[in-house]
Scaffold this motif. Structure first.
Motif, PDB file in Angstrom:
ATOM      1  N   ASN A 116      31.116  52.918  32.445  1.00 33.26           N
ATOM      2  CA  ASN A 116      29.908  53.226  33.200  1.00 33.26           C
ATOM      3  C   ASN A 116      30.076  52.728  34.628  1.00 33.26           C
ATOM      4  OD1 ASN A 116      27.274  54.071  33.803  1.00 33.26           O
ATOM      5  ND2 ASN A 116      26.462  52.026  33.378  1.00 33.26           N
ATOM      6  N   VAL A 151      28.990  53.505  39.076  1.00 29.49           N
ATOM      7  CA  VAL A 151      28.163  54.192  40.064  1.00 29.49           C
ATOM      8  C   VAL A 151      28.990  54.353  41.333  1.00 29.49           C
ATOM      9  CG1 VAL A 151      27.083  52.014  40.881  1.00 29.49           C
ATOM     10  CG2 VAL A 151      25.914  54.197  41.259  1.00 29.49           C
ATOM     11  N   ALA A 186      32.973  52.915  45.498  1.00 29.88           N
ATOM     12  CA  ALA A 186      32.558  52.201  44.277  1.00 29.88           C
ATOM     13  C   ALA A 186      31.832  50.898  44.593  1.00 29.88           C
ATOM     14  CB  ALA A 186      33.769  51.918  43.403  1.00 29.88           C
ATOM     15  N   ARG A 193      29.534  44.813  46.616  1.00 33.92           N
ATOM     16  CA  ARG A 193      28.569  44.859  45.514  1.00 33.92           C
ATOM     17  C   ARG A 193      28.291  46.316  45.145  1.00 33.92           C
ATOM     18  NH1 ARG A 193      26.569  39.342  45.215  1.00 33.92           N
ATOM     19  NH2 ARG A 193      25.502  40.051  43.349  1.00 33.92           N
ATOM     20  N   SER A 194      28.003  46.535  43.860  1.00 34.94           N
ATOM     21  CA  SER A 194      27.658  47.900  43.444  1.00 34.94           C
ATOM     22  C   SER A 194      26.153  48.144  43.545  1.00 34.94           C
ATOM     23  CB  SER A 194      28.153  48.165  42.020  1.00 34.94           C
ATOM     24  OG  SER A 194      27.661  47.194  41.142  1.00 34.94           O
ATOM     25  N   ALA A 200      38.129  40.686  36.006  1.00 37.58           N
ATOM     26  CA  ALA A 200      37.825  39.352  36.527  1.00 37.58           C
ATOM     27  C   ALA A 200      37.319  39.390  37.961  1.00 37.58           C
ATOM     28  CB  ALA A 200      39.074  38.476  36.432  1.00 37.58           C
ATOM     29  N   GLU A 201      37.798  40.346  38.761  1.00 41.36           N
ATOM     30  CA  GLU A 201      37.355  40.370  40.164  1.00 41.36           C
ATOM     31  C   GLU A 201      35.874  40.745  40.254  1.00 41.36           C
ATOM     32  OE1 GLU A 201      39.230  39.157  42.396  1.00 41.36           O
ATOM     33  OE2 GLU A 201      37.873  39.510  44.075  1.00 41.36           O
ATOM     34  N   GLU A 235      33.242  38.544  42.098  1.00 40.23           N
ATOM     35  CA  GLU A 235      32.471  39.114  43.225  1.00 40.23           C
ATOM     36  C   GLU A 235      30.980  39.178  42.926  1.00 40.23           C
ATOM     37  OE1 GLU A 235      32.854  40.714  46.301  1.00 40.23           O
ATOM     38  OE2 GLU A 235      34.896  39.979  46.494  1.00 40.23           O
ATOM     39  N   LEU A 272      43.615  34.003  34.890  1.00 40.86           N
ATOM     40  CA  LEU A 272      42.628  33.067  34.310  1.00 40.86           C
ATOM     41  C   LEU A 272      41.993  32.180  35.379  1.00 40.86           C
ATOM     42  CD1 LEU A 272      44.288  32.057  30.912  1.00 40.86           C
ATOM     43  CD2 LEU A 272      42.836  34.003  31.447  1.00 40.86           C
ATOM     44  N   GLY A 297      49.465  40.285  31.526  1.00 36.11           N
ATOM     45  CA  GLY A 297      48.097  40.800  31.412  1.00 36.11           C
ATOM     46  C   GLY A 297      47.862  41.575  30.129  1.00 36.11           C
ATOM     47  N   VAL A 298      46.700  42.221  30.097  1.00 37.35           N
ATOM     48  CA  VAL A 298      46.317  43.030  28.937  1.00 37.35           C
ATOM     49  C   VAL A 298      47.046  44.367  29.002  1.00 37.35           C
ATOM     50  CG1 VAL A 298      44.368  44.313  27.961  1.00 37.35           C
ATOM     51  CG2 VAL A 298      44.070  41.929  28.670  1.00 37.35           C
ATOM     52  N   GLY A 337      35.823  46.578  37.095  1.00 40.66           N
ATOM     53  CA  GLY A 337      35.795  47.380  38.318  1.00 40.66           C
ATOM     54  C   GLY A 337      36.899  48.421  38.378  1.00 40.66           C
ATOM     55  N   GLN A 351      43.478  51.330  35.342  1.00 43.19           N
ATOM     56  CA  GLN A 351      44.551  51.123  34.345  1.00 43.19           C
ATOM     57  C   GLN A 351      44.183  51.720  32.999  1.00 43.19           C
ATOM     58  OE1 GLN A 351      46.100  47.047  34.031  1.00 43.19           O
ATOM     59  NE2 GLN A 351      45.087  46.705  35.979  1.00 43.19           N
TER      60      GLN A 351
HETATM   61  N1  NAP Z   1      30.608  51.016  41.318  1.00 39.94           N
HETATM   62  C1  NAP Z   1      30.616  50.395  40.179  1.00 39.94           C
HETATM   63  O1  NAP Z   1      30.055  50.868  39.194  1.00 39.94           O
HETATM   64  C2  NAP Z   1      31.330  49.071  40.079  1.00 39.94           C
HETATM   65  C3  NAP Z   1      31.537  48.499  38.819  1.00 39.94           C
HETATM   66  C4  NAP Z   1      32.216  47.284  38.758  1.00 39.94           C
HETATM   67  C5  NAP Z   1      32.657  46.678  39.915  1.00 39.94           C
HETATM   68  N2  NAP Z   1      32.433  47.265  41.107  1.00 39.94           N
HETATM   69  C6  NAP Z   1      32.913  46.626  42.340  1.00 39.94           C
HETATM   70  O2  NAP Z   1      34.323  46.568  42.296  1.00 39.94           O
HETATM   71  C7  NAP Z   1      34.787  45.402  42.975  1.00 39.94           C
HETATM   72  C8  NAP Z   1      35.807  44.701  42.102  1.00 39.94           C
HETATM   73  O3  NAP Z   1      36.683  45.638  41.534  1.00 39.94           O
HETATM   74  P1  NAP Z   1      38.277  45.483  41.590  1.00 39.94           P
HETATM   75  O4  NAP Z   1      38.815  46.815  41.274  1.00 39.94           O
HETATM   76  O5  NAP Z   1      38.686  44.817  42.841  1.00 39.94           O
HETATM   77  O6  NAP Z   1      38.539  44.457  40.434  1.00 39.94           O
HETATM   78  P2  NAP Z   1      38.296  44.478  38.838  1.00 39.94           P
HETATM   79  O7  NAP Z   1      38.865  45.707  38.256  1.00 39.94           O
HETATM   80  O8  NAP Z   1      36.895  44.125  38.543  1.00 39.94           O
HETATM   81  O9  NAP Z   1      39.143  43.215  38.452  1.00 39.94           O
HETATM   82  C9  NAP Z   1      40.507  43.182  38.759  1.00 39.94           C
HETATM   83  C10 NAP Z   1      41.020  41.954  38.089  1.00 39.94           C
HETATM   84  O10 NAP Z   1      40.922  42.142  36.675  1.00 39.94           O
HETATM   85  C11 NAP Z   1      42.019  41.575  36.042  1.00 39.94           C
HETATM   86  N3  NAP Z   1      42.801  42.638  35.429  1.00 39.94           N
HETATM   87  C12 NAP Z   1      42.788  43.964  35.690  1.00 39.94           C
HETATM   88  N4  NAP Z   1      43.635  44.597  34.876  1.00 39.94           N
HETATM   89  C13 NAP Z   1      44.167  43.655  34.082  1.00 39.94           C
HETATM   90  C14 NAP Z   1      45.090  43.675  33.005  1.00 39.94           C
HETATM   91  N5  NAP Z   1      45.669  44.817  32.584  1.00 39.94           N
HETATM   92  N6  NAP Z   1      45.392  42.519  32.399  1.00 39.94           N
HETATM   93  C15 NAP Z   1      44.825  41.357  32.794  1.00 39.94           C
HETATM   94  N7  NAP Z   1      43.955  41.277  33.800  1.00 39.94           N
HETATM   95  C16 NAP Z   1      43.638  42.411  34.431  1.00 39.94           C
HETATM   96  C17 NAP Z   1      42.808  40.858  37.106  1.00 39.94           C
HETATM   97  O11 NAP Z   1      42.218  39.557  37.135  1.00 39.94           O
HETATM   98  P3  NAP Z   1      42.960  38.228  37.621  1.00 39.94           P
HETATM   99  O12 NAP Z   1      43.057  38.364  39.088  1.00 39.94           O
HETATM  100  O13 NAP Z   1      42.066  37.128  37.178  1.00 39.94           O
HETATM  101  O14 NAP Z   1      44.289  38.220  36.963  1.00 39.94           O
HETATM  102  C18 NAP Z   1      42.479  41.655  38.354  1.00 39.94           C
HETATM  103  O15 NAP Z   1      42.638  40.929  39.537  1.00 39.94           O
HETATM  104  C19 NAP Z   1      33.580  44.567  43.278  1.00 39.94           C
HETATM  105  O16 NAP Z   1      33.306  44.685  44.648  1.00 39.94           O
HETATM  106  C20 NAP Z   1      32.469  45.196  42.471  1.00 39.94           C
HETATM  107  O17 NAP Z   1      31.249  45.153  43.153  1.00 39.94           O
HETATM  108  C21 NAP Z   1      31.782  48.445  41.213  1.00 39.94           C
END
Ligand code: NAP
Length: 267
Positions: A49, A51, A58, A63-64, A90-91, A95, A129, A176-177, A199, A205
């Motif tokens: 899910n 937005v 994204a 922030r979303s 985790a990000e 965040e 972690l 990682g996973v 996110g 992935q």
């Molecule tokens: N529009 C929307 O609906 C929506 C939804 C969610 C988030 N967001 C926005 O997206 C941003 C963050 O997203 P992002 O893409 O930068 O990060 P993310 O996908 O939330 O997190 C990335 C982190 O997840 C962990 N990770 C990802 N794949 C992994 C795997 N295969 N195995 C182990 N760990 C894994 C890692 O954590 P570690 O660094 O700890 O290893 C990686 O740094 C935020 O600004 C948030 O507001 C938007």
């Protein structure tokens, strides 16, 4: 909220049916939305899910929430209320300072009848972690928050999780996973109604590995320009994965679409 597609979806009452057939704009109650978004009766099902702005961003300023609106938040809450577990990168936890899922009285009975805990568990996906285990997400949940990682997860993080009493589940041989191991690892814990809230890097992935069964995507009537990622980011997949549109709802200019994966890419 009105249904744009399919034009003649089955409803819970003749009135609801008639409304939908004519695309009438009306309030949908929470349980009606829950029926509309019910998980398949059997098997493990991974729903995403997200937005996005009309120009594909994204997030806005990290922030979303600035992209969301009342209808999106309503569906967001209903999708959580239907899930066994919410999987999040985790990000996004860092965040958005994720909190435990909130108990919703409207859904308590429905969840009990479905054999679910009162609220879904949160499962944080992390390789590093680097997580603050003193946050309410880990210290105050009604259902313990999990951490999903790989077999080579760093020891300082594993120790910190153990000290905080946080359960770490391994779903990969490396750092990682492994996306292909996510669903089996959660099914082994009894979790089959899976919801990921991203996110973009985590979802990229999962989608590239072909394990996302369904994408619920809200498109907001807003543009942000900027350089924020799309709802899925990462290396381009070899062949586009095929999805079909199953539902399209509209509320105040927000388009709530729902896609289901239909086939694997050709070899
Ligand atoms: N529009 C929307 O609906 C929506 C939804 C969610 C988030 N967001 C926005 O997206 C941003 C963050 O997203 P992002 O893409 O930068 O990060 P993310 O996908 O939330 O997190 C990335 C982190 O997840 C962990 N990770 C990802 N794949 C992994 C795997 N295969 N195995 C182990 N760990 C894994 C890692 O954590 P570690 O660094 O700890 O290893 C990686 O740094 C935020 O600004 C948030 O507001 C938007």
């Amino acid at each position: 909220m009105r249904r744009l597609f399919p034009p003649q979806a089955a409803g819970t009452t003749p009135a609801a049916d008639a409304d939908r057939q004519h695309g009438t704009d009306r309030e949908w109650d929470l349980l009606e939305l829950a029926d509309a978004y019910a998980y398949p009766a059997e098997g493990s099902w991974l729903r995403a899910n997200m937005v996005a702005s009309a120009d594909g961003a994204a997030h806005h300023g990290g922030r979303s929430r600035p992209l969301s609106g009342p209808a999106d938040m309503r569906v967001f809450g209903v999708l959580r209320a239907l899930a066994d577990v919410v999987i999040v990168g985790a990000e996004t936890v860092r965040e958005e300072r994720y909190r435990p899922a909130r108990r919703r009285e409207e859904f308590v009975e429905r969840r009990r009848a479905a054999g679910q805990t009162t609220v879904p568990a949160i499962a944080v996906v992390s390789a590093s972690l680097h997580l603050d285990f003193s946050l309410p997400l880990f210290t105050e949940p009604a259902v313990p928050t999990l951490v999903l990682t790989g077999a080579n997860a760093p020891h300082p993080g594993l120790s910190a999780a153990a000290e905080a009493g946080v359960r770490v589940v391994t779903a990969g041989e490396g750092a990682g996973v492994d996306p292909a191991r996510l669903k089996p690892a959660l099914a082994a814990l009894g979790y089959t109604r899976l919801l990921t809230e991203g996110g973009p890097r985590l979802l990229g992935q999962l989608a590239a590995a072909g394990v996302v069964d369904e994408l619920c995507l809200t498109t907001a009537p807003r543009v942000t320009v900027g350089t924020a990622p799309r709802v899925m980011s990462g290396p381009e997949s070899g062949t586009p994965w095929e999805f079909e549109l199953t539902d399209l709802l509209e509320d105040s200019g927000f388009l709530l679409s729902r896609y289901r994966q239909v086939r694997q890419p050709a070899e």
